[in-house]
Design an enzyme around this catalytic site. Structure first.
Site, PDB file in Angstrom:
ATOM      1  N   ASP A  43       1.003  -1.228   0.041  1.00 46.98           N
ATOM      2  CA  ASP A  43       0.064   0.016  -0.097  1.00 46.98           C
ATOM      3  C   ASP A  43       0.900   1.347  -0.037  1.00 46.98           C
ATOM      4  OD1 ASP A  43      -3.102   0.651   0.656  1.00 46.98           O
ATOM      5  OD2 ASP A  43      -1.850   2.146   1.260  1.00 46.98           O
TER       6      ASP A  43
ATOM      7  N   LYS B 154     -10.724   2.211 -15.838  1.00 45.93           N
ATOM      8  CA  LYS B 154     -11.277   0.764 -15.550  1.00 45.93           C
ATOM      9  C   LYS B 154     -11.790   0.252 -16.727  1.00 45.93           C
ATOM     10  CE  LYS B 154     -10.784   0.644 -11.038  1.00 45.93           C
ATOM     11  NZ  LYS B 154      -9.843  -0.416 -10.526  1.00 45.93           N
TER      12      LYS B 154
ATOM     13  N   ASP C  84       4.437   2.522  -3.865  1.00 50.11           N
ATOM     14  CA  ASP C  84       3.948   3.548  -4.902  1.00 50.11           C
ATOM     15  C   ASP C  84       3.677   2.600  -6.015  1.00 50.11           C
ATOM     16  OD1 ASP C  84       3.010   5.266  -6.551  1.00 50.11           O
ATOM     17  OD2 ASP C  84       4.246   6.829  -6.256  1.00 50.11           O
ATOM     18  N   VAL C  85       2.456   2.280  -6.519  1.00 50.36           N
ATOM     19  CA  VAL C  85       2.258   1.367  -7.819  1.00 50.36           C
ATOM     20  C   VAL C  85       2.689   2.003  -9.120  1.00 50.36           C
ATOM     21  CG1 VAL C  85       0.725  -0.234  -6.539  1.00 50.36           C
ATOM     22  CG2 VAL C  85      -0.277   1.687  -7.904  1.00 50.36           C
TER      23      VAL C  85
ATOM     24  N   TYR D 181     -12.060   7.822 -14.150  1.00 46.81           N
ATOM     25  CA  TYR D 181     -12.193   6.699 -13.635  1.00 46.81           C
ATOM     26  C   TYR D 181     -12.672   5.508 -14.676  1.00 46.81           C
ATOM     27  CZ  TYR D 181     -13.217   2.948  -9.834  1.00 46.81           C
ATOM     28  OH  TYR D 181     -13.132   2.043  -9.140  1.00 46.81           O
TER      29      TYR D 181
ATOM     30  N   SER E 196     -13.578  -2.301 -12.807  1.00 53.08           N
ATOM     31  CA  SER E 196     -15.142  -1.530 -12.092  1.00 53.08           C
ATOM     32  C   SER E 196     -16.343  -2.018 -13.123  1.00 53.08           C
ATOM     33  CB  SER E 196     -14.761  -0.392 -11.623  1.00 53.08           C
ATOM     34  OG  SER E 196     -15.964   0.385 -11.227  1.00 53.08           O
TER      35      SER E 196
END
Length: 245
Positions: free
Chosen positions: A38, A157, A61-62, A153, A140
């Site tokens: 995370d 997604k 940090d992705v 978003y 999502s």
């Protein structure tokens, strides 16, 4: 719980709370050894301690290539390999087209698309060598049906679905499966930011007439992580109570 994932080694990103934490706990319940990653490393460590069963919490940090590579290297070093990678980390920066800033558009696209791609690339490099592995990407229902106020978003997604299918085709002959899960309205800290009116309006559109729980999304991930889905790749599982069908 069953030993459905006994001995499997797993990483879950965005795992300090919400759906990611529920996924990490469910994987551990079914016998997997889990690394919870995370952006907030302290919360990841606290969540890992709460899960127990040898779970490890790591800050990551992705969107940072070197941090994602270090995350995978650490999991391989400490667990002895990597069988499952769950790309769950995500953010929202909701606003209408008129009001959304370029910075908020870029932030959401970067976390979801670059973040998922970096995780896919690093995890698959290990799994290709082992000729086995399962990668699960969190999309999502916003990416399927589109939500007003979420052009960033919804686009991100939807992109996760395309990325999942492309990677699944690349990696299938290496024994690596790549699938996606599309949650609908789930009770999480992210949806808790919605106004009660907006939440109720969305909930009313769901055939099952209720929001989902994080554990219900986690159940789909456990399935995709296990041998029960051994002939599935490039699939998108909707966990949405029938919304958007």
């Amino acid at each position: 719980m069953s030993g459905l994932l006994e001995g499997r080694r797993a990483i879950v990103t965005g795992a300090a709370q919400g759906i990611g934490l529920a996924i990490g706990a469910a994987l551990a319940d079914h016998g997997a050894r889990v690394v919870l990653a995370d952006l907030d490393g302290n919360r990841a460590e606290a969540s890992a301690e709460a899960i127990g069963r040898g779970a490890i919490g790591v800050g990551c940090d992705v969107t940072d290539e070197s941090e994602v590579n270090r995350l995978v290297d650490r999991a391989v070093d400490e667990l002895g390999g990597l069988d499952l990678f769950v790309n769950n980390a995500g953010i929202t920066r909701d606003a209408s087209l008129k009001k959304m800033s370029v910075a908020d558009f870029d932030a959401v696209i970067t976390v979801h698309l670059r973040g998922t791609w970096l995780g896919l690339r690093a995890a698959s490099a290990v799994m290709r060598e082992a000729k086995s592995g399962s990668i699960v990407n969190l999309s999502s229902m916003s990416g399927k049906v589109g939500n007003p106020g979420q052009t960033n978003y919804s686009a991100a997604k939807a992109g996760v679905v395309g990325m999942t299918k492309a990677a699944a085709k690349e990696l299938a002959h290496h024994g690596v499966r790549v699938n996606a899960v599309q949650p609908g309205l789930i009770r999480t800290p992210m949806t808790a930011a919605m106004t009660p009116e907006a939440f109720a309006t969305t909930e009313a559109t769901i055939p099952m007439r209720r929001a989902g729980e994080p554990g219900e999304v986690a159940g789909a991930v456990v399935f995709l992580a296990s041998h029960l889905s051994s002939y599935m790749t490039g699939a998108v599982l909707e966990v949405a109570g029938g919304r958007g069908m």
